[in-house]
Design a protein around this motif. Structure first.
Motif, short mmCIF file in Angstrom:
data_model
loop_
_atom_site.label_atom_id
_atom_site.label_comp_id
_atom_site.label_asym_id
_atom_site.label_seq_id
_atom_site.Cartn_x
_atom_site.Cartn_y
_atom_site.Cartn_z
N GLN A 1 0.82 -1.21 0.00
CA GLN A 1 0.00 0.00 0.00
C GLN A 1 0.86 1.26 0.00
O GLN A 1 1.85 1.36 0.72
N TYR B 1 0.41 5.83 -0.64
CA TYR B 1 -0.55 6.93 -0.65
C TYR B 1 -0.02 8.08 -1.49
O TYR B 1 1.13 8.50 -1.33
N GLY C 1 -2.44 0.51 -4.42
CA GLY C 1 -1.77 -0.76 -4.23
C GLY C 1 -0.75 -0.99 -5.32
O GLY C 1 -1.05 -0.79 -6.52
N ARG D 1 1.62 -3.80 -7.05
CA ARG D 1 1.72 -5.26 -7.14
C ARG D 1 2.68 -5.64 -8.27
O ARG D 1 2.70 -5.00 -9.33
N LEU E 1 -6.95 1.72 -4.56
CA LEU E 1 -7.63 0.66 -3.82
C LEU E 1 -9.14 0.84 -3.86
O LEU E 1 -9.88 -0.11 -3.60
N SER E 2 -9.60 2.03 -4.18
CA SER E 2 -11.05 2.25 -4.30
C SER E 2 -11.62 1.61 -5.55
O SER E 2 -12.83 1.47 -5.71
N ARG F 1 -4.80 4.44 -13.01
CA ARG F 1 -4.11 3.17 -12.84
C ARG F 1 -3.23 2.92 -14.06
O ARG F 1 -3.48 3.45 -15.15
#
Length: 342
Positions: free
Chosen positions: A246, A248, A255, A257, A269-270, A275
């Motif tokens: 995670q 911010y 996130g 990955r 994450l929402s 993205r």
């Protein structure tokens, strides 16, 4: 320039100037998408110039043979279907002429089969390093020049040699084409790993691109894609794994990955917002492949002791905690920290 290029022999246009005409540019370069058959002729001429061989030989040696497309040729090979015109108001047929299009041949003079085109669709989905790798194919599937408003509203764009469509919530790529007497369409859904090929030996009739898209949808819904078996990575880079998890951007949680294909995925994450996936550059940095961060550099900024201070993404700072006072947040963080209002 006239006459109708698809129904005349290539001997009428022996040189590029005969193909391009006196006004080859219909729109300012890069301003909008407009399909250009002479543009493909120009590409064929460019291939010949760079490779020092006819484009047909280059195509055969560099694309068709490596992919095993043995029934894809610039001239018809028996057995093959003949091309027909169907009278629009009577059940009558008219044979269509077959011409060697000469300079215009790169714009559509290929004979093929459903089997060969299915193999080509598999290549478009997976790539083949002998021809083009997966990264180049992702670039081909990316829209280039802006489309007209009507195209955008219809969910249509154009990449590098590939049509890009959105139908019933599904992203599709491929191409359709025609010559007098023939229609062809290849449509592929990368997400579903399903492709459809439609061929017809008539001048007009079935909307092959629509039929192919419908077939992809039918198969994808009836036979959903079987997930690949999970396998751990063969090797793990500890300096990379420590960045996963995670982050911010201000107060927005994201996130990070790392995936089995070697890419990095950063997403809110929402589930809503900016993205992108990133490819490794080999020096501890990554480059954005799509969306808002396409082309932007992602890197981990470390403190003198080697610990990670924050992520820098095109100057945006991502920290482990919202406005982490231990990281280099532009503008600084209020020294009194988070508080309530009494």
């Amino acid at each position: 320039p006239a006459p109708w290029w698809e129904r005349t022999p290539g001997s009428l246009r022996p040189d590029l100037a005969d193909v391009l005409g006196e006004q080859p540019f219909l729109h300012p370069a890069g301003r909008r998408f407009h399909y250009s058959n002479p543009g493909y002729t120009l590409l064929g001429a460019l291939v010949e110039k760079l490779r020092g061989a006819p484009w047909e030989e280059v195509l055969r040696g560099e694309v068709l043979e490596p992919l095993g497309l043995d029934r894809t040729t610039t001239r018809p090979q028996a057995p093959h279907a003949g091309g027909w015109a169907v009278h629009p108001w009577a059940d009558a047929l008219l044979p269509e002429p077959v011409e060697d299009l000469g300079r215009m041949a790169p714009a559509g003079q290929l004979w093929s089969t459903t089997g060969d085109l299915a193999r080509f669709a598999a290549f478009l989905a997976k790539g083949d390093d002998r021809v083009l790798g997966a990264e180049s194919l992702r670039e081909m599937r990316t829209p280039t020049a802006p489309s007209a408003t009507a195209d955008l509203s219809a969910g249509y764009a154009y990449g590098l040699g590939l049509e890009i469509r959105h139908q019933d919530g599904r992203a599709l790529v491929g191409h359709s084409g025609s010559l007098p007497g023939f229609l062809a369409g290849l449509t592929l859904s990368i997400a579903d790993d399903v492709a459809a090929v439609v061929l017809a030996n008539c001048t007009s009739g079935p909307l092959v691109a629509t039929v192919a898209a419908d077939l992809v949808g039918i198969v994808a819904e009836a036979e959903p894609r079987i997930p690949e078996p999970w396998r751990p990575l063969p090797e793990v880079d500890a300096s990379v794994v420590e960045l996963a998890g995670q982050w911010y951007w201000g107060t927005h949680p994201f996130g990070l990955r790392f995936t089995a294909d070697g890419l990095v995925s950063l997403e809110p994450l929402s589930g809503k917002g900016r993205r992108s996936r990133f490819r490794a550059n080999g020096d501890g940095t990554w480059t954005g492949l799509e969306g808002y961060y396409a082309g932007e550099l992602l890197k981990a900024v470390r403190r003198p002791d080697g610990s990670v201070s924050h992520l820098d993404l095109g100057s945006f700072v991502f920290t482990r905690q919202p406005y982490d006072d231990g990281a280099s947040v532009p503008g600084g963080v209020d020294p009194e920290g988070w508080r309530g209002i009494g």
